[in-house]
Design a protein around this motif. Structure first.
Motif, mmCIF file in Angstrom:
data_model
loop_
_atom_site.group_PDB
_atom_site.id
_atom_site.type_symbol
_atom_site.label_atom_id
_atom_site.label_comp_id
_atom_site.label_asym_id
_atom_site.label_seq_id
_atom_site.Cartn_x
_atom_site.Cartn_y
_atom_site.Cartn_z
ATOM 1 N N ASP A 11 16.008 0.121 -9.106
ATOM 2 C CA ASP A 11 15.430 0.267 -7.952
ATOM 3 C C ASP A 11 15.840 1.629 -6.771
ATOM 4 N N GLU A 12 16.991 1.838 -7.060
ATOM 5 C CA GLU A 12 17.565 3.025 -6.100
ATOM 6 C C GLU A 12 16.577 4.270 -5.774
ATOM 7 N N PRO A 13 16.030 4.756 -6.879
ATOM 8 C CA PRO A 13 15.219 5.995 -6.757
ATOM 9 C C PRO A 13 13.876 5.850 -6.019
ATOM 10 N N HIS A 14 13.423 4.460 -6.083
ATOM 11 C CA HIS A 14 12.072 4.120 -5.514
ATOM 12 C C HIS A 14 12.377 3.479 -4.317
ATOM 13 N N ALA A 15 13.444 3.243 -3.771
ATOM 14 C CA ALA A 15 13.683 2.740 -2.450
ATOM 15 C C ALA A 15 12.972 3.414 -1.175
ATOM 16 N N GLU A 57 23.572 9.943 -14.133
ATOM 17 C CA GLU A 57 22.311 9.478 -14.053
ATOM 18 C C GLU A 57 21.980 8.901 -12.746
ATOM 19 N N ARG A 58 22.801 8.469 -12.057
ATOM 20 C CA ARG A 58 22.594 7.984 -10.563
ATOM 21 C C ARG A 58 22.401 9.204 -9.579
ATOM 22 N N ARG A 59 22.891 10.500 -9.916
ATOM 23 C CA ARG A 59 22.716 11.578 -9.316
ATOM 24 C C ARG A 59 21.333 12.155 -9.268
ATOM 25 N N VAL A 60 20.446 11.414 -9.937
ATOM 26 C CA VAL A 60 19.004 11.944 -10.140
ATOM 27 C C VAL A 60 18.327 11.997 -8.884
ATOM 28 N N LEU A 61 19.069 11.371 -7.984
ATOM 29 C CA LEU A 61 18.449 11.238 -6.526
ATOM 30 C C LEU A 61 18.432 12.693 -5.852
#
Length: 189
Positions: A11-15, A57-61
């Motif tokens: 969900d994080e990248p789409h929030a 992976e989370r740093r894709v933001l």
């Protein structure tokens, strides 16, 4: 990646907006590499590699064309209780300041120790998706996804207190720059 964490990272990248309170730690996607290594030093090389992969992976933001507005408030203890001691804390603070300077959607604020708080809630994240909002609360064995209106309301109210008590973004940057100088001074003694 633990199964209980997959919904959050999906969900994080789409929030639309993410608001996070961290009282004792730095979240993986904002960690400097020395912080990650220090935090997971007791683990095996494979486990450390897994943590580093998840962090990346989370740093894709940071490369997203439309990242969420991300507001994070840290307690000062997040920096003083840094794994690896003052040297790692200095690297972490400088890394965080650099990220905030580079990305206008990332808003970093700090609540210093001298600010009186009624209590410090465990870390939580308010995830605003537009159609599905929830509160994410991680614990030792997993996580809670709280989507009942009364739960969201309680955390929204606490978030308002946190924001009211935190230094401004400019004040937080100045505070963290002073903290770097203080930590470096302590290391040179």
């Amino acid at each position: 990646m633990p199964e209980w964490f997959q919904r959050y990272t999906g969900d994080e990248p789409h929030a639309n907006e993410v608001r996070a309170w961290h009282s004792e730690r730095i979240p993986a996607w904002l960690e400097a590499e020395p912080y990650t290594f220090a935090m997971f030093a007791p683990e095996s090389a494979d486990e450390i590699a897994d943590h580093l992969r998840l962090r990346e992976e989370r740093r894709v933001l940071f490369s997203s064309s439309s990242p969420p507005r991300y507001h994070v408030v840290f307690s000062e203890s997040s920096f003083w209780r840094s794994p690896g001691g003052p040297g790692v804390a200095v690297d972490q603070i400088r890394h965080l300041l650099g990220l905030a300077a580079e990305h206008d959607w990332l808003h970093v604020r700090v609540i210093p120790f001298e600010v009186s708080m009624r209590y410090s809630a465990p870390d939580f994240t308010l995830m605003s998706m537009g159609d599905t909002d929830y509160v994410y609360v991680e614990h030792l064995n997993g996580a809670l996804y709280l989507d009942k209106p009364e739960d969201r309301h309680a955390y929204e109210e606490y978030w308002k207190d946190v924001v009211r008590l935190a230094l401004t973004e400019a004040g937080s940057r100045e505070f963290l720059e002073r903290l770097v100088r203080e930590l470096r001074d302590r290391m040179s003694r």
